[in-house]
Design a protein around this motif. Structure first.
Motif, mmCIF file in Angstrom:
data_model
loop_
_atom_site.group_PDB
_atom_site.id
_atom_site.type_symbol
_atom_site.label_atom_id
_atom_site.label_comp_id
_atom_site.label_asym_id
_atom_site.label_seq_id
_atom_site.Cartn_x
_atom_site.Cartn_y
_atom_site.Cartn_z
ATOM 1 N N HIS A 1 7.954 5.253 7.821
ATOM 2 C CA HIS A 1 8.412 5.355 6.436
ATOM 3 C C HIS A 1 8.986 6.730 6.122
ATOM 4 N N GLY A 2 8.689 7.728 6.974
ATOM 5 C CA GLY A 2 9.280 9.045 6.770
ATOM 6 C C GLY A 2 8.314 10.188 6.556
ATOM 7 N N LEU B 1 -1.081 4.741 10.059
ATOM 8 C CA LEU B 1 -0.392 6.001 10.342
ATOM 9 C C LEU B 1 0.975 5.748 10.962
ATOM 10 N N ALA B 2 1.075 4.750 11.821
ATOM 11 C CA ALA B 2 2.368 4.426 12.427
ATOM 12 C C ALA B 2 3.374 3.982 11.374
ATOM 13 N N VAL B 3 2.922 3.182 10.430
ATOM 14 C CA VAL B 3 3.814 2.724 9.363
ATOM 15 C C VAL B 3 4.235 3.896 8.478
ATOM 16 N N LEU B 4 3.321 4.799 8.220
ATOM 17 C CA LEU B 4 3.668 5.977 7.412
ATOM 18 C C LEU B 4 4.702 6.847 8.131
ATOM 19 N N MET C 1 0.826 -1.202 0.000
ATOM 20 C CA MET C 1 0.000 0.000 0.000
ATOM 21 C C MET C 1 0.866 1.260 0.000
ATOM 22 N N ILE C 2 1.929 1.250 0.793
ATOM 23 C CA ILE C 2 2.795 2.422 0.889
ATOM 24 C C ILE C 2 3.453 2.722 -0.461
ATOM 25 N N ARG C 3 3.760 1.672 -1.218
ATOM 26 C CA ARG C 3 4.341 1.874 -2.547
ATOM 27 C C ARG C 3 3.395 2.673 -3.442
ATOM 28 N N HIS C 4 2.113 2.350 -3.392
ATOM 29 C CA HIS C 4 1.127 3.119 -4.161
ATOM 30 C C HIS C 4 1.018 4.543 -3.637
#
Length: 363
Positions: free
Chosen positions: A336-337, A330-333, A288-291
């Protein structure tokens, strides 16, 4: 309603109203499940509170009476590809009756909530709900089958609270042609808007109803892009370059959305995120983060939001699971930076900006 990490989330799309309506047909009290935490579906009020959902676009989808059966009968899978053969149009009288029934159940739910939820009709009302912790519901039609070609019903539904509209779902109607479900395939399938569809775009601009391009085929997308005076919006889509589903947006479409000052709400359904389009709940959030990264690079940080498709998408990543899992995203984002300023835009500020530019001020 307490917000997790002080970041209220406005979600671009869910199908919770139809799920609640169908459940209410089996129960004595309309929408009673919405006020009690459940393992059914993706959204109820307790889980929304835990997940920080402050508001969203709650869709009414007039699906065919044999929707599930038709999807099964029309689905063809072979060698890592799939196609849902063209689905039939829905009878407009049936669609309008269902839409009225679901809308009525929404207003009954609002009344029964004792002020905990509100159907919002202006940005001022939406901002007030965010400040006061009231769950804000934006009434959306996913497919305009309930609206007649003369658009009389559009005027009535607007007065009732309609503020967002997708002219089609992934099937034809009097206004245009939805994009069929195909993988791998481009969204360039079939003709675009009819004359009635073009009139609908102009009427939505006049009233201040947001137009959603999520289920339009590519020709319809370009028809709206030529006609509409509002920012282009796709409430629950993903990136075609990363997952070549017909439902996803090409780079050229993304560039047009950016040029209009528009927005894409990232779809959470893993089948529209994975390169192989598999319905795998164990799909990592990195997919998902890649998108999301791709959308931010192509559209800018001001042009991206969330569009979960909760209660509509077939498979959500297990790491999120339902609306209560939004804090995990949100924590993963953050890891991720993405900084707090960017997260505020992604979670709610970008949707507020679009609605500020699209809805008519209310007196």
């Amino acid at each position: 309603m307490a917000m997790v990490d002080s970041l209220p989330v406005i979600d671009g799309h869910n199908d919770t109203l139809l799920r609640l309506y169908e459940a209410s047909l089996r129960q004595a009290q309309v929408g009673q499940d919405f006020f009690v935490e459940s393992t059914e579906g993706h959204i109820d009020l307790p889980r929304a509170r835990r997940g920080g959902l402050a508001g969203g676009f709650f869709a009414i989808f007039p699906r065919h009476p044999q929707h599930a059966q038709l999807l099964k009968e029309h689905l063809h899978i072979s060698d890592g590809a799939y196609e849902v053969r063209p689905l039939p149009a829905v009878d407009p009288i049936y669609a309008q009756q269902l839409t009225l029934a679901v809308a009525a159940s929404l207003f009954q739910l609002e009344s029964a909530s004792q002020g905990q939820i509100k159907v919002v009709r202006s940005v001022a009302e939406l901002r007030h709900c965010l400040q006061e912790g009231i769950l804000a519901i934006i009434l959306h039609f996913e497919g305009a089958e309930a609206i007649d070609p003369h658009l009389d019903a559009l005027e009535v539904f607007y007065q009732a609270g309609l503020r967002s509209l997708g002219p089609v779902w992934s099937r034809p109607n009097v206004f245009g042609h939805g994009v069929p479900f195909r993988f791998p395939h481009t969204p360039d399938v079939g003709p675009g808007l009819t004359q009635a569809g073009k009139d609908l775009v102009r009427a939505c601009n006049r009233l201040g109803v947001m137009l959603d391009l999520a289920h339009l085929n590519e020709q319809g997308f370009w028809d709206v892009a030529r006609l509409s005076q509002a920012p282009l919006v796709s409430t629950h889509s993903a990136v075609h370059a990363l997952c070549p589903s017909s439902r996803n947006l090409t780079d050229r479409q993304l560039d047009a959305i950016r040029a209009s000052g528009g927005i894409v709400g990232l779809n959470f359904d893993v089948a529209d995120l994975r390169e192989d389009a598999y319905y795998d709940p164990n799909t990592p959030l990195s997919v998902m983060i890649r998108h999301l990264d791709y959308l931010v690079e192509r559209l800018g940080i001001d042009g991206v939001g969330f569009g979960s498709d909760f209660d509509g998408g077939i498979t959500v990543a297990q790491e999120i699971q339902d609306v209560a899992g939004l804090p995990r995203l949100l924590a993963v984002l953050r890891e991720h930076g993405y900084d707090e300023s960017s997260l505020r835009k992604l979670t709610h500020q970008n949707w507020l900006r679009i609605l500020d530019q699209t809805w008519r001020p209310q007196g």
